[in-house]
Design an enzyme around this catalytic site. Structure first.
Site, short mmCIF file in Angstrom:
data_model
loop_
_atom_site.label_atom_id
_atom_site.label_comp_id
_atom_site.label_asym_id
_atom_site.label_seq_id
_atom_site.Cartn_x
_atom_site.Cartn_y
_atom_site.Cartn_z
CE LYS A 116 -4.45 -1.76 1.61
NZ LYS A 116 -4.17 -3.28 1.35
C1 LIG Z 1 -4.88 -4.37 0.62
C2 LIG Z 1 -4.06 -5.74 0.86
C3 LIG Z 1 -3.93 -6.69 -0.09
C4 LIG Z 1 -5.37 -6.27 -1.31
O1 LIG Z 1 -4.98 -5.38 -2.46
P1 LIG Z 1 -6.75 -4.83 -3.05
O2 LIG Z 1 -6.37 -3.77 -3.50
O3 LIG Z 1 -7.33 -4.32 -2.03
O4 LIG Z 1 -7.06 -6.38 -4.13
C5 LIG Z 1 -3.49 -7.77 -0.28
N1 LIG Z 1 -2.40 -7.74 0.62
C6 LIG Z 1 -2.13 -6.88 1.20
C7 LIG Z 1 -0.68 -7.38 2.38
C8 LIG Z 1 -2.72 -5.62 1.55
O5 LIG Z 1 -2.00 -4.67 2.71
#
Ligand SMILES: *Cc1c(COP(=O)(O)O)cnc(C)c1O
Length: 523
Positions: A116
């Site tokens: 993120k």
């Molecule tokens: C947020 C997140 C996801 C999922 O990502 P999306 O964009 O919601 O599909 C997967 N793995 C981790 C570690 C995350 O923090």
């Protein structure tokens, strides 16, 4: 002059011709839809990007979506450079060869150790850029002050706080369920003691936190006085920033593998929750990146896998009798969702392409797509689901997407077998991806190059990693997994306010924070 890929519309048809700035600051459209560019830009020259640095590649890609009338190239370059200078890895998102034609794309080298950061470092700097510009020469109450509020089950909150800490004219308040996130995730947030960062520990669950945030956004008075801003994955700037690492990793594989050339098709496997990350992959393919398939990897909260199997999008599978209106708690909590907020964007494309294939022009295809979205989402709201969608729409989608569902025991088994084979330690989300990648290789054949996205550092998920590996001789979480930087956080001073599970209580805290912040800025 803004091109069609630099103007934005709502998936539900209520808005069009919007600027990128409006889209970034609003997050969600007034009609409840999500923002998309009028057109996805085709990058005819994409092959010439193969030797660019991550930041230079980002500039090429983002420039196609952001008019220089809004952000001049130099300023955009500065925003991008600043956003990726905080990453620990020199090449930002390294690609690691695992075995045969399987490559791992490590997306967790940013400040909060999850993928993120790739988007939220950029979004934080964008917010600051727009606000500083709006506030030039303004004093006190005239200043546009953004109050970012979000709920987190762990990763989003720490990435948002690290993206916004210390930024001018914006405060960030993150709600987490008290005692229900991992100790590392908690200190990643609560040791950020900058004035503009507020952590609220809500005596409730993650769903309670989300409900409080929704109630705040839904209250016109709060929204007006506090100028609420959202950082959740519906913000289009987040999708945009994530397109970059699909291109970047593709070029890396072309450099690392003798049997793969620029122009060849690759498969990406993305562990998915809200469909944000993999939607960025979809944009990359629309722009011209050759992908054989994008593989949607879900955990046991498998609404997306069920969709690709049946064409029906429904909160609860029929065998549950449609009753349990809650998502399962799994070992990969960042993917524990009931519905995927970004999926609306993909559905819009599927509906639009269907209309175009049936002879409608571009304008009326978009109109038709919005109508379909409105109908579907009304049904989702009132009955918990919709579909099956038109068979040819589904088939069109399946040209790009495949899906798979991975259970907790399978996740643990993958973490274990990877460790045994190579001493590589996967976090549970990345392990969902790799499990699906293995099966995809079995379907597509060994010769197909796969890039499996690793979305978090294993240190963030000590419970899952430890339970997978505790039987292994010599395994030691603190020594092998936990980075010094995170260890040090456990000793640092923290700041957090406990609050009862009530949106009014949170509102009062936000209001008094805003008053204090205004005083501090006026001084
Ligand atoms: C947020 C997140 C996801 C999922 O990502 P999306 O964009 O919601 O599909 C997967 N793995 C981790 C570690 C995350 O923090």
């Amino acid at each position: 002059m803004a091109t069609d890929s630099q103007k934005y519309l709502s998936t539900r048809g209520g808005d069009h011709g919007l600027s990128f700035e409006t889209v970034v600051l609003k997050g969600l459209a007034a009609d409840g839809g999500l923002f998309l560019p009028h057109e996805v830009p085709i990058a005819n020259e994409w092959q010439s990007w193969k030797d660019l640095s991550y930041a230079d590649l980002a500039l090429k890609i983002l420039s196609l979506y952001i008019s220089t009338d809004e952000i001049p190239t130099d300023a955009l370059k500065a925003i991008i450079d600043r956003s990726y200078s905080t990453f620990r890895a020199e090449d930002i998102t390294p690609v690691v060869h695992h075995q045969d034609n399987l490559y791992l794309l490590e997306l967790f080298h940013g400040p909060s150790y999850s993928f993120k950061d790739c988007a939220l470092q950029f979004l934080g700097n964008l917010f600051e850029y727009f606000l500083v510009r709006r506030n030039q020469g303004k004093q006190g109450k005239e200043r546009h002050h953004l109050t970012v509020v979000g709920a987190t089950s762990g990763d989003t909150g720490s990435a948002a706080i690290h993206g916004l800490r210390g930024k001018k004219d914006v405060t960030v308040t993150i709600l987490h369920p008290k005692g229900r996130i991992s100790p590392i995730q908690e200190v990643q947030m609560t040791t950020c003691t900058e004035k503009n960062v507020h952590n609220l520990a809500v005596t409730g669950t993650f769903d309670d936190c989300q409900d409080i945030v929704k109630a705040l956004f839904g209250d016109p008075d709060t929204n007006e006085t506090l100028k609420l801003g959202a950082v959740n994955s519906i913000n289009f700037a987040r999708i945009l920033a994530q397109i970059v690492f699909y291109f970047y990793s593709y070029f890396k594989v072309a450099k690392q593998s003798p049997s793969f050339q620029v122009g060849d098709k690759v498969r990406f496997v993305t562990p998915t929750g809200n469909f944000g990350n993999i939607l960025a992959g979809f944009f990359a393919t629309k722009m011209g990146l050759p992908a054989d398939k994008l593989v949607v990897a879900t955990n046991e909260n498998d609404i997306l896998h069920r969709f690709w199997t049946t064409g029906r999008y429904e909160k609860n599978p029929v065998q549950d009798g449609g009753k349990s209106d809650a998502c399962k708690e799994t070992l990969s909590p960042a993917m524990d969702i009931l519905v995927s907020s970004n999926f609306e964007r993909l559905l819009w494309f599927l509906a639009k392409e269907h209309a175009t294939a049936n002879g409608q022009d571009s304008q009326s295809s978009k109109k038709q797509a919005s109508q379909d979205i409105v109908t579907w989402y009304q049904a989702l709201k009132s009955t918990g689901g919709f579909g099956p969608i038109h068979q040819s729409m589904l088939e069109n989608g399946r040209l790009t997407f495949e899906s798979d569902r991975v259970s907790d025991p399978e996740t643990l088994a993958t973490i274990k077998s990877y460790y045994q084979q190579s001493k590589y330690i996967l976090d549970p989300h990345s392990a969902v991806g790799v499990t699906a990648a293995k099966r995809s290789i079995a379907r597509a054949g060994e010769q197909t190059h796969h890039i499996s996205l690793c979305t978090a550092h294993p240190a963030k998920f000590s419970d899952a990693v430890t339970s997978a590996l505790e039987g292994e001789a010599g395994f030691n979480f603190e020594e092998q997994v936990l980075p010094e930087e995170l260890k040090a956080l456990l000793q640092k001073q923290t700041r957090v306010t406990t609050v009862e599970n009530s949106w009014e209580a949170v509102r009062e805290i936000l209001k008094s924070q805003a008053e204090e912040d205004a005083k501090a800025e006026g001084a």
